[in-house]
Design an enzyme around this catalytic site. Sequence first.
Site, mmCIF file in Angstrom:
data_model
loop_
_atom_site.group_PDB
_atom_site.id
_atom_site.type_symbol
_atom_site.label_atom_id
_atom_site.label_comp_id
_atom_site.label_asym_id
_atom_site.label_seq_id
_atom_site.Cartn_x
_atom_site.Cartn_y
_atom_site.Cartn_z
ATOM 1 N NE ARG A 119 -3.990 -1.008 0.238
ATOM 2 C CZ ARG A 119 -5.011 -1.410 0.968
ATOM 3 N NH1 ARG A 119 -4.871 -2.373 1.826
ATOM 4 N NH2 ARG A 119 -6.191 -0.833 0.850
ATOM 5 C CD GLN A 124 -2.422 6.291 -3.159
ATOM 6 O OE1 GLN A 124 -2.551 7.252 -3.903
ATOM 7 N NE2 GLN A 124 -2.385 6.406 -1.859
ATOM 8 C CG ASP A 127 -4.714 -0.339 -3.267
ATOM 9 O OD1 ASP A 127 -5.112 -1.507 -3.114
ATOM 10 O OD2 ASP A 127 -4.527 0.440 -2.318
ATOM 11 C CB SER A 130 -7.935 0.844 -2.515
ATOM 12 O OG SER A 130 -7.048 0.891 -1.438
ATOM 13 C CE1 TYR A 225 -3.824 -3.070 5.093
ATOM 14 C CE2 TYR A 225 -1.443 -3.190 4.857
ATOM 15 C CZ TYR A 225 -2.703 -3.205 4.300
ATOM 16 O OH TYR A 225 -2.855 -3.342 2.958
HETATM 17 P P1 NAD Z 1 -8.346 -3.311 6.326
HETATM 18 O O1 NAD Z 1 -9.310 -3.871 5.354
HETATM 19 O O2 NAD Z 1 -7.111 -4.091 6.640
HETATM 20 O O3 NAD Z 1 -9.127 -3.086 7.718
HETATM 21 C C1 NAD Z 1 -10.301 -2.308 7.763
HETATM 22 C C2 NAD Z 1 -10.292 -1.436 8.984
HETATM 23 O O4 NAD Z 1 -10.509 -2.221 10.165
HETATM 24 C C3 NAD Z 1 -8.981 -0.695 9.222
HETATM 25 O O5 NAD Z 1 -9.229 0.693 9.237
HETATM 26 C C4 NAD Z 1 -8.506 -1.203 10.581
HETATM 27 O O6 NAD Z 1 -7.855 -0.215 11.347
HETATM 28 C C5 NAD Z 1 -9.816 -1.611 11.218
HETATM 29 N N1 NAD Z 1 -9.697 -2.539 12.342
HETATM 30 C C6 NAD Z 1 -8.884 -3.618 12.491
HETATM 31 N N2 NAD Z 1 -9.066 -4.198 13.691
HETATM 32 C C7 NAD Z 1 -10.031 -3.496 14.335
HETATM 33 C C8 NAD Z 1 -10.666 -3.607 15.586
HETATM 34 N N3 NAD Z 1 -10.334 -4.562 16.454
HETATM 35 N N4 NAD Z 1 -11.622 -2.698 15.898
HETATM 36 C C9 NAD Z 1 -11.952 -1.714 15.028
HETATM 37 N N5 NAD Z 1 -11.398 -1.560 13.831
HETATM 38 C C10 NAD Z 1 -10.450 -2.435 13.472
HETATM 39 O O7 NAD Z 1 -7.936 -1.830 5.968
HETATM 40 P P2 NAD Z 1 -7.836 -1.129 4.560
HETATM 41 O O8 NAD Z 1 -9.133 -0.556 4.200
HETATM 42 O O9 NAD Z 1 -7.208 -2.094 3.617
HETATM 43 O O10 NAD Z 1 -6.840 0.075 4.883
HETATM 44 C C11 NAD Z 1 -5.714 -0.128 5.715
HETATM 45 C C12 NAD Z 1 -4.796 1.050 5.671
HETATM 46 O O11 NAD Z 1 -4.138 1.164 4.441
HETATM 47 C C13 NAD Z 1 -5.460 2.369 5.896
HETATM 48 O O12 NAD Z 1 -4.611 3.161 6.684
HETATM 49 C C14 NAD Z 1 -5.523 2.984 4.549
HETATM 50 O O13 NAD Z 1 -5.603 4.391 4.579
HETATM 51 C C15 NAD Z 1 -4.215 2.508 4.023
HETATM 52 N N6 NAD Z 1 -4.163 2.556 2.572
HETATM 53 C C16 NAD Z 1 -3.056 3.128 1.989
HETATM 54 C C17 NAD Z 1 -2.971 3.199 0.619
HETATM 55 C C18 NAD Z 1 -1.781 3.793 -0.046
HETATM 56 O O14 NAD Z 1 -1.137 4.655 0.499
HETATM 57 N N7 NAD Z 1 -1.479 3.322 -1.231
HETATM 58 C C19 NAD Z 1 -3.986 2.690 -0.164
HETATM 59 C C20 NAD Z 1 -5.092 2.121 0.459
HETATM 60 C C21 NAD Z 1 -5.164 2.043 1.837
#
Ligand code: NAD
Length: 365
Positions: A119, A124, A127, A130, A225
């Site tokens: 990520r 991006q 991705d 996402s 994460y």
């Molecule tokens: P994910 O699908 O792994 O998890 C979904 C959400 O569940 C996350 O926000 C996580 O913090 C939350 N979570 C996990 N355990 C939990 C708990 N016990 N209680 C409550 N919430 C809980 O996450 P995602 O949507 O794939 O995104 C993960 C990260 O990656 C984020 O910070 C996102 O901004 C980042 N991201 C970065 C890029 C990039 O820079 N290229 C692209 C996409 C996402």
Amino acid sequence: MKIGVPKEVGANERRVALTPDVAGRLVKGGFDVVIERGAGVSAFFPDDAYTAAGVKVGDRSSVIGQSDIVAQVQGPVPGELASYREGSALVAFFQPTPEYIRQLAQRKLTAFSLVLLPRITRAQPMDVLSSQATVAGYKAVLLAASTTGRLLPMLVTAAGTLPAARVLVLGAGVAGLQAIATARRLGAIVSAFDVRPAVKEQVQSLGATFLEMAIEEHAETAGGYAKELSEETHRKELAFLAAAVKDADIVISTAAIPGKKAPILITAAAVQGMKPGAVIVDLAAETGGNCELTEPGTEIVRNGVSILGPLNLASTLPLHASQMYAKNVSAFLGHVVQDGKLRLDFEDPIIRDTCVTHAGEVRKS
Ligand code: NAD
């Protein structure tokens, strides 16, 4: 270089790896693209739209067996691997389980799992996690809205005033943020919770309330994460959320820990405390579910609370899900192919992290 796009064979899979528009651009960029007859139909892309874009339409055996790169949504079914050409490349969105990877290596495929894409900012445009989570987060709210017995917006009518529905989103990652935005557009009062404090501002910027719970440990990895919580903090979280779900008409849960079973956030006892008519849409169903009662792939009702555990939700909006997937795949191909050849620079994190097998070797297990 020839890119082949077979028709997806997975149950309820309606997406296609390349849309006519994106495939046409690859053709203009010098690729030879061939799609299996009918591959785009369930995503509303007929064969003649591909032909008009300069894409060839062929039968399955030639698409799979004569391409340099096969692009698909789900990974090949093991029974069909023998039809893939040894030494060819595969780009797909599959869970890299050890046994599956072993089979890909045995077939001598250079296989890229887009699930493993880092990520990082540079990645991006590729991705897939996402783009497909965006679709799923949106659709989860629509599913909940059509399951609940109430309207979402506040309405003042001659027949009385209807209060706005209360939507609670658990996990404010990509899917969760899209769920918040969608529920807000439908007029609901939205609140959200996440263990990563960094998301508070993002939640608020979408017009939702961030539910605060004091978490003493650091719940975020360097990669952004969530981490698994300690038993003690998890116990506190369960009590905190049992109180929060009592008021909710709709709960959309999306919490995930990469590579692990989803954390339980809503216990059976917490469901008992919810209002009759409330709906839980558990987007974490594919990795076990955030609700203790979730049955993946189905809907159950307990004490008047509907609990939905949909699988592969992105595929239910195949047109836009495929459009985004295709753009991601095209960006990935643009990165790994140079001068008509695969550029396997394993120092590059995008290639290093996604390439699970090459030249008969398992690179990731
Ligand atoms: P994910 O699908 O792994 O998890 C979904 C959400 O569940 C996350 O926000 C996580 O913090 C939350 N979570 C996990 N355990 C939990 C708990 N016990 N209680 C409550 N919430 C809980 O996450 P995602 O949507 O794939 O995104 C993960 C990260 O990656 C984020 O910070 C996102 O901004 C980042 N991201 C970065 C890029 C990039 O820079 N290229 C692209 C996409 C996402």
